[in-house]
Structure formats: structure tokens, C-alpha cells
Design a protein around this motif. Structure first.
Motif, PDB file in Angstrom:
ATOM      1  N   GLN A 257     -11.561   7.572   7.129  1.00  0.00           N
ATOM      2  CA  GLN A 257     -12.404   7.542   5.938  1.00  0.00           C
ATOM      3  C   GLN A 257     -12.456   8.923   5.288  1.00  0.00           C
ATOM      4  OE1 GLN A 257     -14.141   5.035   4.402  1.00  0.00           O
ATOM      5  NE2 GLN A 257     -13.354   3.470   5.785  1.00  0.00           N
ATOM      6  N   THR A 258     -12.505   9.952   6.131  1.00  0.00           N
ATOM      7  CA  THR A 258     -12.530  11.329   5.619  1.00  0.00           C
ATOM      8  C   THR A 258     -11.196  11.694   4.970  1.00  0.00           C
ATOM      9  OG1 THR A 258     -14.092  11.943   7.352  1.00  0.00           O
ATOM     10  CG2 THR A 258     -12.983  13.738   6.213  1.00  0.00           C
ATOM     11  N   GLU A 259     -10.092  11.320   5.635  1.00  0.00           N
ATOM     12  CA  GLU A 259      -8.778  11.590   5.035  1.00  0.00           C
ATOM     13  C   GLU A 259      -8.674  10.923   3.666  1.00  0.00           C
ATOM     14  OE1 GLU A 259      -5.636  12.479   8.635  1.00  0.00           O
ATOM     15  OE2 GLU A 259      -5.735  10.445   7.862  1.00  0.00           O
ATOM     16  N   TRP A 260      -9.105   9.694   3.582  1.00  0.00           N
ATOM     17  CA  TRP A 260      -9.057   8.984   2.301  1.00  0.00           C
ATOM     18  C   TRP A 260      -9.914   9.673   1.237  1.00  0.00           C
ATOM     19  CZ3 TRP A 260      -9.541   3.007   3.525  1.00  0.00           C
ATOM     20  CH2 TRP A 260      -8.260   2.484   3.740  1.00  0.00           C
ATOM     21  N   ALA A 261     -11.107  10.089   1.647  1.00  0.00           N
ATOM     22  CA  ALA A 261     -12.030  10.714   0.683  1.00  0.00           C
ATOM     23  C   ALA A 261     -11.424  11.973   0.079  1.00  0.00           C
ATOM     24  CB  ALA A 261     -13.356  11.032   1.358  1.00  0.00           C
ATOM     25  N   PHE A 262     -10.759  12.775   0.908  1.00  0.00           N
ATOM     26  CA  PHE A 262     -10.201  14.020   0.394  1.00  0.00           C
ATOM     27  C   PHE A 262      -8.844  13.810  -0.264  1.00  0.00           C
ATOM     28  CE2 PHE A 262     -13.700  15.666   2.728  1.00  0.00           C
ATOM     29  CZ  PHE A 262     -14.024  16.849   2.087  1.00  0.00           C
ATOM     30  N   ALA A 263      -8.144  12.743   0.104  1.00  0.00           N
ATOM     31  CA  ALA A 263      -6.932  12.380  -0.642  1.00  0.00           C
ATOM     32  C   ALA A 263      -7.326  11.959  -2.057  1.00  0.00           C
ATOM     33  CB  ALA A 263      -6.192  11.255   0.069  1.00  0.00           C
ATOM     34  N   GLU A 264      -8.455  11.270  -2.170  1.00  0.00           N
ATOM     35  CA  GLU A 264      -8.957  10.890  -3.496  1.00  0.00           C
ATOM     36  C   GLU A 264      -9.351  12.124  -4.306  1.00  0.00           C
ATOM     37  OE1 GLU A 264     -12.048   8.032  -2.500  1.00  0.00           O
ATOM     38  OE2 GLU A 264     -10.786   6.437  -3.310  1.00  0.00           O
ATOM     39  N   LYS A 265      -9.873  13.124  -3.617  1.00  0.00           N
ATOM     40  CA  LYS A 265     -10.213  14.375  -4.311  1.00  0.00           C
ATOM     41  C   LYS A 265      -8.942  15.031  -4.858  1.00  0.00           C
ATOM     42  CE  LYS A 265     -12.849  18.670  -3.832  1.00  0.00           C
ATOM     43  NZ  LYS A 265     -11.925  19.460  -4.635  1.00  0.00           N
ATOM     44  N   ALA A 266      -7.868  15.009  -4.055  1.00  0.00           N
ATOM     45  CA  ALA A 266      -6.590  15.552  -4.526  1.00  0.00           C
ATOM     46  C   ALA A 266      -6.104  14.770  -5.737  1.00  0.00           C
ATOM     47  CB  ALA A 266      -5.554  15.499  -3.400  1.00  0.00           C
ATOM     48  N   ALA A 267      -6.272  13.438  -5.694  1.00  0.00           N
ATOM     49  CA  ALA A 267      -5.852  12.597  -6.819  1.00  0.00           C
ATOM     50  C   ALA A 267      -6.610  12.966  -8.087  1.00  0.00           C
ATOM     51  CB  ALA A 267      -6.083  11.126  -6.473  1.00  0.00           C
ATOM     52  N   LYS A 268      -7.893  13.219  -7.933  1.00  0.00           N
ATOM     53  CA  LYS A 268      -8.711  13.600  -9.084  1.00  0.00           C
ATOM     54  C   LYS A 268      -8.303  14.973  -9.611  1.00  0.00           C
ATOM     55  CE  LYS A 268     -13.527  14.165 -10.559  1.00  0.00           C
ATOM     56  NZ  LYS A 268     -14.956  14.129 -10.130  1.00  0.00           N
ATOM     57  N   ASP A 269      -8.060  15.910  -8.691  1.00  0.00           N
ATOM     58  CA  ASP A 269      -7.684  17.274  -9.095  1.00  0.00           C
ATOM     59  C   ASP A 269      -6.325  17.320  -9.773  1.00  0.00           C
ATOM     60  OD1 ASP A 269     -10.053  18.157  -8.000  1.00  0.00           O
ATOM     61  OD2 ASP A 269      -9.151  18.987  -6.173  1.00  0.00           O
ATOM     62  N   LYS A 270      -5.388  16.527  -9.250  1.00  0.00           N
ATOM     63  CA  LYS A 270      -4.009  16.588  -9.749  1.00  0.00           C
ATOM     64  C   LYS A 270      -3.702  15.550 -10.831  1.00  0.00           C
ATOM     65  CE  LYS A 270      -2.950  19.857  -6.836  1.00  0.00           C
ATOM     66  NZ  LYS A 270      -2.590  21.219  -7.297  1.00  0.00           N
ATOM     67  N   GLY A 271      -4.566  14.540 -10.946  1.00  0.00           N
ATOM     68  CA  GLY A 271      -4.368  13.537 -11.989  1.00  0.00           C
ATOM     69  C   GLY A 271      -3.436  12.407 -11.621  1.00  0.00           C
ATOM     70  N   PHE A 272      -3.445  11.992 -10.344  1.00  0.00           N
ATOM     71  CA  PHE A 272      -2.657  10.824  -9.972  1.00  0.00           C
ATOM     72  C   PHE A 272      -3.570   9.723  -9.435  1.00  0.00           C
ATOM     73  CE2 PHE A 272      -2.600  13.535  -6.151  1.00  0.00           C
ATOM     74  CZ  PHE A 272      -2.892  12.645  -5.123  1.00  0.00           C
ATOM     75  N   GLU A 273      -3.020   8.537  -9.266  1.00  0.00           N
ATOM     76  CA  GLU A 273      -3.793   7.395  -8.769  1.00  0.00           C
ATOM     77  C   GLU A 273      -3.482   7.175  -7.292  1.00  0.00           C
ATOM     78  OE1 GLU A 273      -4.051   2.548  -9.343  1.00  0.00           O
ATOM     79  OE2 GLU A 273      -3.451   3.790 -11.063  1.00  0.00           O
ATOM     80  N   LEU A 274      -4.515   7.094  -6.467  1.00  0.00           N
ATOM     81  CA  LEU A 274      -4.344   6.867  -5.037  1.00  0.00           C
ATOM     82  C   LEU A 274      -4.587   5.403  -4.716  1.00  0.00           C
ATOM     83  CD1 LEU A 274      -3.899   8.610  -2.370  1.00  0.00           C
ATOM     84  CD2 LEU A 274      -6.356   8.260  -1.996  1.00  0.00           C
ATOM     85  N   ILE A 275      -3.648   4.803  -3.985  1.00  0.00           N
ATOM     86  CA  ILE A 275      -3.780   3.415  -3.551  1.00  0.00           C
ATOM     87  C   ILE A 275      -4.006   3.418  -2.042  1.00  0.00           C
ATOM     88  CG2 ILE A 275      -2.688   1.147  -3.446  1.00  0.00           C
ATOM     89  CD1 ILE A 275      -0.957   1.988  -5.836  1.00  0.00           C
ATOM     90  N   LYS A 276      -5.188   3.035  -1.614  1.00  0.00           N
ATOM     91  CA  LYS A 276      -5.547   3.056  -0.192  1.00  0.00           C
ATOM     92  C   LYS A 276      -5.346   1.660   0.407  1.00  0.00           C
ATOM     93  CE  LYS A 276      -9.696   4.295  -1.112  1.00  0.00           C
ATOM     94  NZ  LYS A 276     -11.119   4.666  -0.948  1.00  0.00           N
ATOM     95  N   ILE A 277      -4.642   1.612   1.534  1.00  0.00           N
ATOM     96  CA  ILE A 277      -4.392   0.332   2.192  1.00  0.00           C
ATOM     97  C   ILE A 277      -4.562   0.493   3.706  1.00  0.00           C
ATOM     98  CG2 ILE A 277      -2.782  -1.581   2.529  1.00  0.00           C
ATOM     99  CD1 ILE A 277      -1.320  -0.753   0.024  1.00  0.00           C
ATOM    100  N   ALA A 278      -5.283  -0.426   4.318  1.00  0.00           N
ATOM    101  CA  ALA A 278      -5.408  -0.452   5.775  1.00  0.00           C
ATOM    102  C   ALA A 278      -4.207  -1.204   6.352  1.00  0.00           C
ATOM    103  CB  ALA A 278      -6.703  -1.149   6.172  1.00  0.00           C
TER     104      ALA A 278
END
Length: 334
Positions: free
Chosen positions: A47-68
Motif C-alpha cells: 500500500q505504501t509503495e503504491w501511495a508513493f508511486a502515485e506521488k511520482a505519477a503526480k509529480d511527473k505527469g503520468f497515469e499509474l495503473i495499480k493491479i493486484a
């Protein structure tokens, strides 16, 4: 008539060019899509990895697709889904490292770039797939820090090595797990704990019940002189179960030192006022999530390929005294 026809033709052409330009602009504005696949989406670590990957997406301007992806079938299906949704690559912690060849074959078929995080792919011969970029914990070194922390706390309590024993729950089927426990046992030996005082117990499952069973199988082998116990394992749950086993066997919390690895699975235990579970080595899931997502974005947009191997050994010992403050630093405590 010819003049009017020419004007109409020019207008039609101009409209077509304008429409084409607008279409091109809209296409150019579409964000880059990157997948982030994890084996245990319910776990705080991921959950933490996903949260900060989303932060990277916001900072860099890309879309993150999270899948279990809890199993192989869902993993391969997820890769097809990413491709259908226009993703350019994905970061993955696989449910089984031996899926590496199948994952890479599916990714190649869909023209997707891949970065492995946390657990490294192995091929059909059990060897690391070194061609696949990987970022994760420096397992042996982190294990050493875990063992050193347990030894330091034992010395702080003035435990005598003569009546101190260690039970280390092992899972050698997973290379990162083996390296952690190997490093931990090496540190305990270096600190002076006799090698014959270190008992290993093979885990069948990596949960609390599984580690309780493993520890129980080792406790019956302890000599009558065993007064103090150190409990080790590859993560928090494998140590938590071990501590539960010592409680059932009648060991007081003051005579048990258990230190896990991950931190995020130990929060509930550290909230308790007293327990044989002393603390946990908190790594950097926030850095791993952000960094791998950022690396993938740079790879698909600039062609800059990530390093083949990146190991991180930054860990912080969290205990009842400091866990809230340390978790607040990475956004895991409200």
C-alpha cells in the motif's frame, strides 16, 4: 462557379487540417500510462509503495495503473490488460519469482518494459534473470542489521550468552528471505552468540500461524538451560508468530527479543505496552515505490534504461519509543 468551388475546397481543407491538428494535440496530451503490479495488495508494505508511486505519477505527469496480482493467472492477465489500456511498461513484485520467464515473454509480446521490485525474477534453472532491471532491499545487509540490533538489545539487558538462544524462522525457497536470515545469524555469531545456540526452523507459510508452528518445533529442542530467547525471521509476521509461540510456552516478555523486518506489519504489536516483540527494521517502501515508478517513466519517455541491479540497505529500527515518529516521516501514521 470555379471561384466558389475553389473557396469551398480551401475551406474544407482548412477545416480538415484544423481537425487533424486538434486531434493530434489531444493525442499528444494523453498521459503516459505505467502499471504497478503487487502480489499482496492488502499488505501495508505494498500500500505504501503504491501511495508513493502515485506521488511520482503526480509529480511527473503520468497515469499509474495499480493491479493486484496474487497468482500467476492474474499476473499474465494483468499484463494483457495493461497493454489494452495503452500502458508502456510496468513495475512488478510477482507472486512467484519463478514466473519471471512467463512475465517477460508476455511483456515482450505486448511491447511493455518491465522493472522488478522487492523480489527478483529467476529463470527455469533458478538463476536470477539479470537482464531484468531490479530494485529492492539489500537483503543480507538488512538481515545483518536486524541481527546486530537483537544482539545489542540482549547486551543492554545484560543477558549472558550461556543461557541465551536464538530461534530463526527460515524460508530458503525465497532468495531474499534466505539472505535476510543468513545475514541475521551471521551478525548474532559476530556478536558472540555461540553458533550452536542458534536454531533454525523451516517455515511452510509466511504468516503468523505458520511461524508459530515453526517456532514451536524449535522450542522443544531447547536445553533446560535456555533462559532468554531471540526470535528472528525474514519479516514481521515470521517474528510475530515466533513471539506468540514463546508466550504460549511460558516465556516472559522480558526474556524474549523479537525484531522483524518491514515495520508496516508490526504497528499493532508496537501499540501494545509490552511484548516480546521488541521492534522492527523499517526499510523504505516509500522510496522503492517512488523510485521504480520514476525509473519506468524515464525509461519509456527518454529511453534511459534503469540499472540492472539497485540494492537499498537504508533501515531504521523502530520500537515502542519511536515508531510513531518514524512512521509519520513517511506518511504511515496519522
Amino acid at each position: 462557379m470555379k471561384r466558389r468551388f475553389g473557396i469551398r475546397t480551401l475551406c474544407s481543407t482548412a477545416l480538415a487540417v484544423t481537425a487533424f491538428s486538434l486531434s493530434g494535440s489531444l493525442l499528444a496530451a494523453d498521459p503516459v500510462k505505467i502499471g504497478f503490479l503487487v502480489k499482496q495488495a492488502e499488505e501495508p508494505w505494498f500500500q505504501t509503495e503504491w501511495a508513493f508511486a502515485e506521488k511520482a505519477a503526480k509529480d511527473k505527469g503520468f497515469e499509474l495503473i495499480k493491479i493486484a496480482v496474487p497468482d500467476g493467472e492474474k499476473t499474465l492477465s494483468a499484463i494483457d490488460s495493461l497493454a489494452a489500456n495503452g500502458a508502456k511498461g510496468f513495475v512488478i513484485c510477482p507472486p512467484d519469482v519463478s514466473l519471471g520467464p512467463a512475465i517477460m515473454a508476455k511483456a515482450k509480446l505486448n511491447d511493455l518494459k518491465v522493472i522488478a521490485v522487492d523480489d527478483r525474477f529467476v529463470d527455469a534453472n533458478g538463476k536470477f534473470m539479470e537482464e531484468v532491471p531490479y530494485l529492492g532491499m539489500a537483503a543480507f545487509e538488512v538481515g545483518q542489521k536486524q541481527g546486530a540490533a537483537m544482539a545489542a538489545e540482549a547486551k543492554k539487558r545484560n543477558w549472558d550468552w550461556k543461557d541465551t538462544y536464538a530461534v530463526v524462522n527460515t524460508y530458503n525457497e525465497l532468495d531474499t528471505g534466505k539472505k535476510r536470515t543468513d545475514g541475521s545469524m551471521k551478525a548474532l555469531e559476530d556478536a558472540g552468540l555461540p553458533k550452536e545456540h542458534i536454531l533454525t526452523a523451516a517455515l511452510k507459510t509466511l504468516d503468523v500461524p505458520g511461524s508459530m508452528d515453526a517456532t514451536n518445533s524449535a522450542l522443544v529442542k531447547l536445553p533446560g538451560a535456555a533462559k532468554n530467547l531471540i526470535i528472528g525471521g525474514m519479516n514481521d509476521n515470521t517474528v510475530l508468530g515466533g513471539v506468540r509461540a514463546t508466550e504460549a510456552a511460558g516465556f516472559a516478555a522480558a526474556n524474549v527479543i523479537g525484531i522483524g523486518i518491514n515495520g508496516t506489519d508490526a504497528i499493532g504489536e508496537l501499540k501494545k505496552p509490552n511484548s516480546g516483540f521488541y521492534g522492527s527494521m523499517l526499510p523504505s517502501p516509500h522510496i522503492e515505490g517512488y523510485k521504480t515508478a520514476e525509473m519506468m517513466y524515464e525509461w519509456v519517455t527518454t529511453g534511459k534504461e534503469p540499472p540492472k541491479y539497485t540494492a537499498m540497505d537504508d533501515v531504521t529500527l523502530i520500537t515502542r519509543d519511536n515508531f510513531k515518529q518514524e512512521l509519520e516521516k513517511i506518511g504511515l501514521w496519522n
